[in-house]
Design a protein around this motif. Structure first.
Motif, PDB file in Angstrom:
ATOM      1  N   TYR A  62     -90.314-129.962  49.589  1.00  0.00           N
ATOM      2  CA  TYR A  62     -89.065-129.247  49.843  1.00  0.00           C
ATOM      3  C   TYR A  62     -89.184-127.786  49.408  1.00  0.00           C
ATOM      4  CZ  TYR A  62     -84.134-127.984  49.530  1.00  0.00           C
ATOM      5  OH  TYR A  62     -82.928-127.350  49.671  1.00  0.00           O
ATOM      6  N   ARG A  63     -89.743-127.580  48.225  1.00  0.00           N
ATOM      7  CA  ARG A  63     -89.908-126.203  47.732  1.00  0.00           C
ATOM      8  C   ARG A  63     -90.869-125.412  48.606  1.00  0.00           C
ATOM      9  NH1 ARG A  63     -90.150-128.471  41.852  1.00  0.00           N
ATOM     10  NH2 ARG A  63     -87.950-128.430  41.335  1.00  0.00           N
ATOM     11  N   LYS A  65     -91.316-125.849  51.821  1.00  0.00           N
ATOM     12  CA  LYS A  65     -90.588-125.510  53.050  1.00  0.00           C
ATOM     13  C   LYS A  65     -89.655-124.325  52.816  1.00  0.00           C
ATOM     14  CE  LYS A  65     -90.562-130.047  55.245  1.00  0.00           C
ATOM     15  NZ  LYS A  65     -89.736-131.175  55.687  1.00  0.00           N
ATOM     16  N   LEU A  66     -88.984-124.306  51.659  1.00  0.00           N
ATOM     17  CA  LEU A  66     -88.104-123.183  51.343  1.00  0.00           C
ATOM     18  C   LEU A  66     -88.892-121.885  51.222  1.00  0.00           C
ATOM     19  CD1 LEU A  66     -85.581-124.581  48.700  1.00  0.00           C
ATOM     20  CD2 LEU A  66     -85.151-124.009  51.077  1.00  0.00           C
ATOM     21  N   GLU A  70     -88.516-118.571  53.513  1.00  0.00           N
ATOM     22  CA  GLU A  70     -88.222-117.268  52.922  1.00  0.00           C
ATOM     23  C   GLU A  70     -89.262-116.231  53.335  1.00  0.00           C
ATOM     24  OE1 GLU A  70     -87.998-115.712  48.462  1.00  0.00           O
ATOM     25  OE2 GLU A  70     -86.395-117.107  49.004  1.00  0.00           O
ATOM     26  N   ARG A  79     -80.365-113.372  51.893  1.00  0.00           N
ATOM     27  CA  ARG A  79     -80.472-114.812  51.666  1.00  0.00           C
ATOM     28  C   ARG A  79     -79.084-115.434  51.665  1.00  0.00           C
ATOM     29  NH1 ARG A  79     -84.046-113.621  46.637  1.00  0.00           N
ATOM     30  NH2 ARG A  79     -86.113-113.521  47.543  1.00  0.00           N
TER      31      ARG A  79
END
Length: 85
Positions: A62-63, A65-66, A70, A79
């Motif tokens: 998940y991190r 993908k974030l 970004e 953001r």
């Protein structure tokens, strides 16, 4: 102690579980999506030979993908939290 009784797995639920696992969902996320206990999810996935990932791996995915999302933002873009890249 009472035994938790769940409904049998339908073909639709099985296919949804396969899809969720292939997308990298954790057992907890699959449990919430299918409204079944985590133990039921892990047992069914094991019977089907699906590779479930743990919480740490799910969070890391998940991190990642974030971070990728970004990095894809243009420089100076805003953001969701109101700060700028």
């Amino acid at each position: 102690m009472r035994k938790l009784i769940t409904s049998p797995w339908s073909d639709d639920e099985t296919s949804r579980l396969k899809k969720l696992v292939m997308e990298g969902a954790s057992p907890a996320r699959c449990s919430a999506a299918l409204n079944k206990p985590i133990s039921s999810i892990t047992i069914r996935a094991r019977k089907l030979g699906l590779p479930l990932i743990g919480k740490r791996a799910a969070r890391a995915n998940y991190r990642a993908k974030l971070a990728d999302a970004e990095r894809a933002l243009p420089r100076g873009a805003q953001r969701n939290d109101g700060s700028y890249v």
